[in-house]
Each structure stands twice: as structure tokens, then as C-alpha cells.
Write a protein that holds these residues in place. Structure first.
Motif, mmCIF file in Angstrom:
data_model
loop_
_atom_site.group_PDB
_atom_site.id
_atom_site.type_symbol
_atom_site.label_atom_id
_atom_site.label_comp_id
_atom_site.label_asym_id
_atom_site.label_seq_id
_atom_site.Cartn_x
_atom_site.Cartn_y
_atom_site.Cartn_z
ATOM 1 N N TRP A 119 5.010 -3.602 0.027
ATOM 2 C CA TRP A 119 4.869 -2.859 1.283
ATOM 3 C C TRP A 119 3.707 -3.350 2.136
ATOM 4 N N LEU A 120 2.743 -4.030 1.514
ATOM 5 C CA LEU A 120 1.475 -4.276 2.200
ATOM 6 C C LEU A 120 1.609 -5.014 3.534
ATOM 7 N N PRO A 121 2.432 -6.062 3.654
ATOM 8 C CA PRO A 121 2.536 -6.704 4.974
ATOM 9 C C PRO A 121 3.007 -5.746 6.062
ATOM 10 N N TYR A 122 3.731 -4.709 5.659
ATOM 11 C CA TYR A 122 4.253 -3.745 6.627
ATOM 12 C C TYR A 122 3.292 -2.572 6.841
ATOM 13 N N LEU A 123 2.222 -2.535 6.053
ATOM 14 C CA LEU A 123 1.242 -1.449 6.169
ATOM 15 C C LEU A 123 -0.021 -1.869 6.910
ATOM 16 N N MET A 124 -0.092 -3.119 7.362
ATOM 17 C CA MET A 124 -1.312 -3.572 8.024
ATOM 18 C C MET A 124 -1.587 -2.765 9.286
ATOM 19 N N VAL A 125 -0.559 -2.478 10.088
ATOM 20 C CA VAL A 125 -0.759 -1.684 11.300
ATOM 21 C C VAL A 125 -1.097 -0.230 10.967
ATOM 22 N N PRO A 126 -0.358 0.457 10.078
ATOM 23 C CA PRO A 126 -0.766 1.823 9.722
ATOM 24 C C PRO A 126 -2.198 1.908 9.206
ATOM 25 N N LEU A 127 -2.625 0.917 8.445
ATOM 26 C CA LEU A 127 -4.005 0.927 7.951
ATOM 27 C C LEU A 127 -4.997 0.738 9.090
ATOM 28 N N LEU A 128 -4.665 -0.125 10.041
ATOM 29 C CA LEU A 128 -5.533 -0.291 11.204
ATOM 30 C C LEU A 128 -5.605 0.995 12.022
ATOM 31 N N VAL A 129 -4.481 1.664 12.198
ATOM 32 C CA VAL A 129 -4.462 2.945 12.918
ATOM 33 C C VAL A 129 -5.374 3.937 12.218
ATOM 34 N N LEU A 130 -5.314 3.980 10.903
ATOM 35 C CA LEU A 130 -6.189 4.867 10.133
ATOM 36 C C LEU A 130 -7.657 4.524 10.370
#
Length: 796
Positions: A119-130
């Protein structure tokens, strides 16, 4: 004084609702909106440019699996640790030291471990938003002390979290972690000084140190500036008791957060990038006048893309994080505050920071006197600039228009760079402008002027309105959203022609990982995207990362191979492929013909798999082998750099001390054999090394295991970077590790069959872990005591 402003606020309990979550949501939501178009365009696998694509996505995905044990198996050696050595990091590196700068201590990374690796490549934006949301929350907590109406604290939080610095550093990703966590440290210091809070400062000092030791060094410098300026203006009142408390909590915080610090420092002390200091005039002045102009405008104008400059042709500008821009208003509010206040601590803090930015030795003090130029500490004065801005906006007696007009004229003055006549000495023709990227310049100038114009209109129309803060916040957030979208777009599409197939190659690499021939060997790549080896979970000669094992940074340059932030030996350095046990080379069908025209005769076509073309190294030598000859470091130093790799296939390099101790097992290479370093001789040397290689070599996540049978005692060479964290065992007995070949390792094995184990644990970890484990209960007891005492007093 600021303390008086705080007191007035505290007399109004219940009249204003805490806007903390509003600040968090506003910043996170704005980030989500400006990322959304790219997120959709990329199908969820957001890719940007440069470091973000090459490092950040790869590092997050790889380390998520590494720490879960998804890579190489555990060592079978008794008592060996787990998940300490990463083979996919360059030629192999200790995982903690290689990634403590990037993500190893980041709470955002550890949060990401809750999700599957895929999942990590797809979570880079959600993590940045956080991260943007957390930054807004911390900035709000800090700023609300200095305003009467907490809506202005929300505005200031958005100014900080969505600043030019924060948006610029999406490119580096893990820098946003620092932006997110720093305001909590400054808030905790204020809480200790103003509200006599105990334990909070130590906690946030530990969190920030653990998150990133490199940035923490600058935070210590800034906190010293902040503290002294507050003292000299009377904002802080220091007693002996308060001084003791702060000193104790500072030491306690460092002790709690030093888990990664001691290993990192011991590793960095061996890194040549950190010890090359400037001298003489270099301490006091920058070598290029443009550097000064770029620094000054970086506080006024919106930032360029990290790897593109609009104006500057000289100086160190790219990738330096040089931006202190506040969205919409730039320095207009801060200058208005400056003109209205006298003897103010915020003015002194910013003034000192401005001087530091302009003096090389002071600028580098934020990075432990690192010789490389960076402006990666600007986020700290940006928070103070945000505070000055909201203070000016809240005070209706402050003249807001004059500074805004002045900044507008400064921005317009940069048109001189576009209009100055230039004579081409070669052709004798004249042209206009010295701009490097005119299109980007006019976009940046347009946003700068447009923001100031909108800011002035809002101030003129609604300043007397009770909802002025909300209106300004709405305009600022909208402006920041649009600018961030354009800023990221410029960087993303500027490299689109090279990165458009990034996702395809990364996904294909995951398929290839399952289809590669079995065995523990290294790979090489030719003209494909950076760090593909991490997706294959293979040690790869092409690697992009700053903090790999320090011995790599001495090994490669000795061979004439540049190694600064990446390892990329040229295909012409053929002897390295045998020495470093490269068995397969990977390229693409598009690059196949080019590779074949550049490659030597040592490569044979193997297969086309999962969108890649594979070649097998006919001169492959298994890892772990012996030599008949050695040369001294002096002899090695006299050899031509371009042929040293050939020499290393024939003889091991020993220091004079090691030659005296181990020379009895080898013969010093005769002078006539020191010059016979042709390709044909290299092939013969590979055959001889292959005949004396280990019968078994197994990589594991704590090092490696090998077995070899020798007729006579000899040193066994391993092309694994030397690291003080390794412990070697031969037949179960601890054995000295010999540093050979200017960065590799060898151990002495007796005649007969030997079982060899190298076990890795970061040097200094035992000490740092002991200090952290001892400090944690001290902090718990210390904090619990004051919480208990406070509750006891409240009941009386």
C-alpha cells in the motif's frame, strides 16, 4: 510585553472555543485538495520528481517490508539480532544508520507500518496530508498564546503549515515531518517558561531528536537564539529554579531521544561529506553575489521548483530548500509588525536569523558546520514571521498597506532581470534578460503580486469586520491551494518526459523480483529509474541515497568513481562487476541496443522478463573469495585510478600494519604483475578468484553466513562495506575483521572447512539504548510527580 498579552487571554475562559481542530483540518484539507488532481492523474501512485520519486517512495515502501522481516531471512547464528542490515541499500548498509536521517525515527513512518507494504506507494499523499495537518495543529498551539482572538492563531497556523518552505519540501517528503513537529517543541518551551509546565519540553525535545538528528542540530541553535532574545526583551523571566528545570529537561529530552543519535554520530564521523569545512573568506562571505540576491528574494517571492531556478545562473540555489515565503501576504504583515513595535523579541529573533542566513559560517551552524550550503532551517523563522503577521493583522492600529506596497515594488524590481540588455560576445547580437526559466519566473512573479493585491483588497474592505480573520484565512488557504498545485505541477511535469514510466517500471520490478534466478548476488542496472534494486530487494551498484555505509564513500572515490549522494559506476568500469559479485544486469528493451554498444564482452544475453532485459555476467565471481597476492596501501595509491579495480581482482590491499600481521598468508604482488591489467588478464583473474570462492554464501537480515574450504590458512575477502557494527565469527569463535581495499572486509580462516558468520548491530546502539531506557522511567516519574502535585493543589 508578550507575557501581558497572554495574561489578558487567560482572563477570558469560555469566551472563545479552542480552534485547534479547525487548524488541523484546514491545513490537511488544503493539502488534500492541491494533491488531489495529481493523485487522480497518477491512479493513486503519486509521483513527483527527483528525490521524491527516487528516494522517498522507494524508502518508505522498502523499509515497511524490511522492518516486518519481509526481505532476507533471519540469521541462524545464535543470538543474532533481526532486521539490522539492509542488503538492498547500496552495497549493503546498516539499516538504522542508513535511514535514521530519512525515516527511521519518524512517527509518521512508524504509523505507516500499520499498513501492508504494497500500500505504501499509494499512501504517500495521505501521509503528506497528515503531516500538513499536524503542522497546522502545532503552529496553532504555539501561536494562540500571542493573540487575543484565536481565529488569528488559526490563520497563523495555516500561514506556517502552507508556507513556501513546507510546499517546496514536499519534494523531499521527510523534511515535512520536521515542519510538522517543530512547533510543538517551541510551544513546549513557552509552556515551561510561562505556565511552569513540567515534562512537556523534555518529551517534545525527544520526539524532534528521534525524528531527525540532522534538523535537531539546527533546532538547538534556533532555540538558543529564541531563548536569549526572549530574555533580553523581558518576555522570559528566568530564575535559578526555572533554569535548573530547563537544563534538566533539555538533558532528559536528549537522553530519551538519543536512541538513534549515538550510532548516527559514530557513522557520520566517518562520512567525508560532513568534515569538509570552509576556511578563510569562505566562513564570512558567499563566493557569488547572486547567492545574496537569491537569499533575500527567497523571503519575499514564492519559491521556484526545487530543481529549477527562474533567475539565478550562479550560486548554490537548487535543492537547498531556500524559501521563507508566507502565502498571499509574503512579508507584508511581518514588516507592518516590524514598523509598529520596538524592542520586541520576535523582531530580534528574525533579525538574528536574517544575519545568519547571510553569513556562511552562521548559516552552517544550523547543520553542525556542514560545508554544503543549505537553507533547510528557514521553517523556524517562518513560524515567527507567521506570528508577527497575525499580530499585525489583529492590531487595527497597524499600518498594513505601506509595507504591502513596498513589497510589491520590490517584486516588480525583479523585472530588471528580464529586461536587462545582454550582449553575446560570440555573435555580437543583443538580447533581453538573464532569466534561466522565463516561464516559471513570470508565474512566480504573478503569484507574488497577485497575492499582495488580494491581501491589500481584503485588508481595505474587511479589516474592521469582526470576521476579518476568517475572511483572510479563507483567501490565504485558497491562494496557497492554487499556488501549491501550480508549484508541484511545474516540478512534476518538468520531469514528465523522464518519469512518466516510473510507476510501470516500479511495478514491473516487483514482478521481476519473483522471476529472478535464485541465489544471493548483486545486480546492476543500465539507464532505468533509480533504486530499482530496492524494489527487487537486491544489492545494486546503482543506488541513490546520502547515508549509506560510510566506507562506500572511500571505496568508490579511490577507484575514480564519484560517490556523493549516489553510487553510479559507469558501465566502462567493468572490473567492478566481477569484484562486487554482480551476476545480472537489468535494462529495458528501449535501452538494449545502447547497452550492447557500450558493454564489454563479459555480458551474455539472458532473457526478457516482466518488461526488462537481463544480461548475465560471464565474469561473475561468487561473494567471498581468497587471493594469492596482496599490495600495500602505498602501492595501491600509486596505481592509476582507472585500473585499480583490475588490480583488486588480482591482489588484496592491506595497510602496513595488517601486512605485517597477515602478510605471511599471502605473497606481495611482484612489480611486473602490477601493470598487466588488461581485460584479458581481468578475465583470468576472475577465473582464479572463482576457483577460490566460498562454497556457500547466504545473505540474511543481520549480515551473512558463508562456508569455505582452504588448503592453507588465508584471509577471506568479502565485498561488503566495512562497518564497526559488524562482529565476525569463524567456526563459532569471534574473529578480528580486517579492513581491506579501502573500505571492504576480510577475516582470517584456518585450513580446512570454515563456517563464517558476520553479525551486524549498529555501533553505539547498546549505549544509546541504555541511555534511552534509563531516561524514560525518569521522565515518567518526573512528569507524574508534577501532575500529582498539581491535582493535589487544585483539590485544596
Amino acid at each position: 510585553m508578550e507575557q501581558f498579552g497572554m495574561s489578558r487571554q487567560l482572563r477570558l475562559p469560555g469566551q472563545q472555543k479552542d480552534r485547534f481542530w479547525r487548524a488541523v483540518v484546514l491545513c490537511a484539507l488544503t493539502a488534500a485538495v492541491f494533491f488531489l488532481p495529481f493523485y487522480i492523474m497518477d491512479g493513486g501512485f503519486f509521483h513527483y520528481a527527483g528525490d521524491f520519486n527516487s528516494q522517498q517512495i522507494s524508502f518508505y515502501r522498502y523499509m515497511n517490508g524490511f522492518l516486518k522481516g519481509a526481505g532476507y531471512p533471519d540469521s541462524t547464528f545464535a543470538g543474532a539480532p533481526r532486521n539490522t542490515f539492509s542488503w538492498a541499500t547500496d552495497l549493503g548498509s546498516g539499516a538504522m544508520n542508513a535511514y535514521s536521517f530519512y525515516l527511521y525515527g519518524s512517527p509518521f513512518f512508524w504509523f505507516s507500518l500499520l499498513f501492508p507494504q504494497r500500500w505504501l506507494p499509494y499512501l504517500m499523499v495521505p501521509l503528506l496530508v497528515l503531516k500538513f495537518g499536524v503542522a497546522g495543529g502545532g503552529a496553532y498551539l504555539y501561536l494562540k498564546r500571542y493573540v487575543k482572538n484565536w481565529d488569528y492563531a488559526v490563520l497563523g497556523a495555516c500561514l506556517y503549515a502552507l508556507s513556501g518552505f513546507a510546499v517546496y519540501n514536499v519534494f523531499f517528503n521527510h523534511f515535512v515531518d520536521v515542519v510538522a513537529l517543530f512547533p510543538y517543541l517551541l510551544w513546549a518551551l513557552d509552556e515551561a517558561m510561562y505556565n511552569k509546565r513540567h515534562g512537556l519540553f523534555a518529551f517534545w525535545a525527544a520526539v524532534n531528536l528521534l525524528n531527525n538528528y540532522f534538523f535537531f542540530a539546527g533546532q538547538v541553535v534556533f532555540l538558543a537564539i529564541y531563548f536569549v532574545c526572549k530574555l533580553t526583551t523581558g518576555d522570559y523571566r528566568l530564575t535559578v529554579k526555572r533554569f535548573v528545570q530547563l537544563a534538566f529537561e533539555s538533558l532528559l529530552g536528549v537522553a530519551m531521544g538519543c536512541l538513534l543519535l549515538v550510532p548516527a554520530v559514530l557513522s557520520l564521523l566517518q562520512n567525508p561529506r560532513t568534515i569538509d569545512l570552509a576556511s578563510g573568506w569562505g566562513f564570512l562571505t558567499y563566493g557569488k553575489v547572486q547567492q545574496y540576491l537569491a537569499i533575500l528574494l527567497s523571503w519575499v517571492m514564492p519559491p521556484d521548483s526545487p530543481y529549477l531556478t527562474s533567475i539565478w545562473s550562479e550560486g548554490v540555489i537548487k535543492w537547498t530548500s531556500m524559501s521563507a515565503y508566507l502565502p498571499l501576504c509574503s512579508l507584508a504583515g511581518a514588516l507592518a509588525y516590524w514598523r509598529a513595535r520596538h524592542g520586541d523579541s520576535k523582531k530580534r529573533i528574525v533579525a538574528v536569523c536574517a544575519v545568519c542566513a547571510l553569513v556562511p559560517i552562521l548559516n552552517s551552524a544550523f547543520y553542525a558546520l556542514n560545508s554544503s550550503y543549505y537553507a533547510r532551517w528557514y521553517y523556524m523563522p517562518v513560524l515567527i514571521l507567521a506570528a508577527m503577521t497575525v499580530n499585525a493583522l489583529e492590531d487595527h492600529n497597524t499600518d498594513l498597506d505601506t509595507p504591502a506596497r513596498g513589497l510589491g515594488w520590490i517584486m516588480l524590481a525583479t523585472l530588471a532581470f528580464a529586461l536587462v540588455p545582454v550582449l553575446d560576445n560570440d555573435t555580437g547580437t543583443w538580447s533581453l534578460g538573464v532569466l534561466k526559466n522565463p516561464g516559471q519566473y513570470f508565474v512566480v512573479l504573478g503569484f507574488g503580486l497577485g497575492g499582495l493585491l488580494l491581501y491589500r483588497l481584503i485588508c481595505q474592505k474587511w479589516r474592521a469586520d469582526s470576521r476579518f480573520a476568517q475572511r483572510m484565512t479563507a483567501a490565504m488557504v485558497a491562494f496557497a491551494c492554487v499556488f501549491s498545485m501550480v508549484h508541484i505541477g511545474i516540478g512534476k511535469f518538468g520531469q514528465w518526459y523522464t518519469d512518466s514510466d516510473l510507476v510501470e517500471q516500479d511495478n514491473n520490478a516487483l514482478l521481476l523480483k519473483e522471476d529472478l534466478p535464485e541465489g544471493d548476488y548483486r545486480v546492476d542496472t543500465y539507464k532505468i529509474h533509480d533504486n530499482i534494486g530496492m524494489w527487487l530487494d537486491k544489492s545494486c551498484l546503482q543506488y541513490f541515497g546520502s547515508t549509506a555505509a560510510p566506507s562506500i564513500l572511500s571505496f568508490y572515490p579511490a577507484l575514480g568513481v564519484k560517490r556523493d549522494v549516489r553510487s553510479e559506476p559507469d558501465i566502462s568500469d567493468y572490473a567492478l562487476r566481477g569484484l562486487l559479485s554482480v551476476e545480472y544486469l537489468i535494462t529495458t528493451p528501449e535501452q538494449q541496443a545502447d547497452f550492447e554498444s557500450q558493454a564489454d564482452d563479459g555480458w551474455a544475453y539472458y532473457d526478457e522478463l516482466d518488461g526488462f532485459v537481463l544480461y548475465k555476467n560471464k565474469n561473475y565471481v561468487p561473494m567471498g573469495f581468497t587471493y594469492d597476492y596482496y599490495v600495500t596501501e602505498e602501492t595501491y595509491g600509486q596505481a592509476n585510478k582507472n585500473s585499480r579495480a583490475n588490480l583488486l581482482m588480482r591482489a588484496m590491499v592491506l595497510s602496513d600494519e595488517d601486512a605485517a600481521a597477515y602478510g605471511q598468508y599471502l605473497t606481495e604482488l611482484p612489480e611486473e604483475k602490477q601493470s598487466e591489467l588488461t581485460y584479458e588478464a581481468y578475465v583470468q583473474d576472475c577465473n582464479e578468484r572463482r576457483a577460490q570462492a566460498c562454497s556457500m554464501f547466504q545473505m540474511n537480515n543481520a549480515g551473512f553466513h558463508a562456508e569455505i574450504t582452504l588448503e592453507n590458512a588465508n584471509l577471506v575477502f568479502f565485498s561488503v562495506p566495512y562497518d564497526d557494527g559488524f562482529t565476525a565469527y569463524v567456526n563459532g569463535e569471534q574473529t578480528d575483521i580486517v579492513r581491506v581495499d579501502d573500505g571492504m572486509m576480510a577475516v582470517l580462516c584456518p585450513a580446512g572447512t570454515s563456517s563464517i558468520d558476520f553479525v551486524y548491530q549498529a555501533d553505539g546502539l547498546a549505549l544509546s539504548r541504555t541511555v534511552t531506557l534509563a531516561a524514560l522511567p525518569v521522565w515518567l516519574v518526573y512528569t507524574a510527580y508534577f501532575v500529582w502535585r498539581k491535582r493535589k493543589k487544585s483539590k485544596v
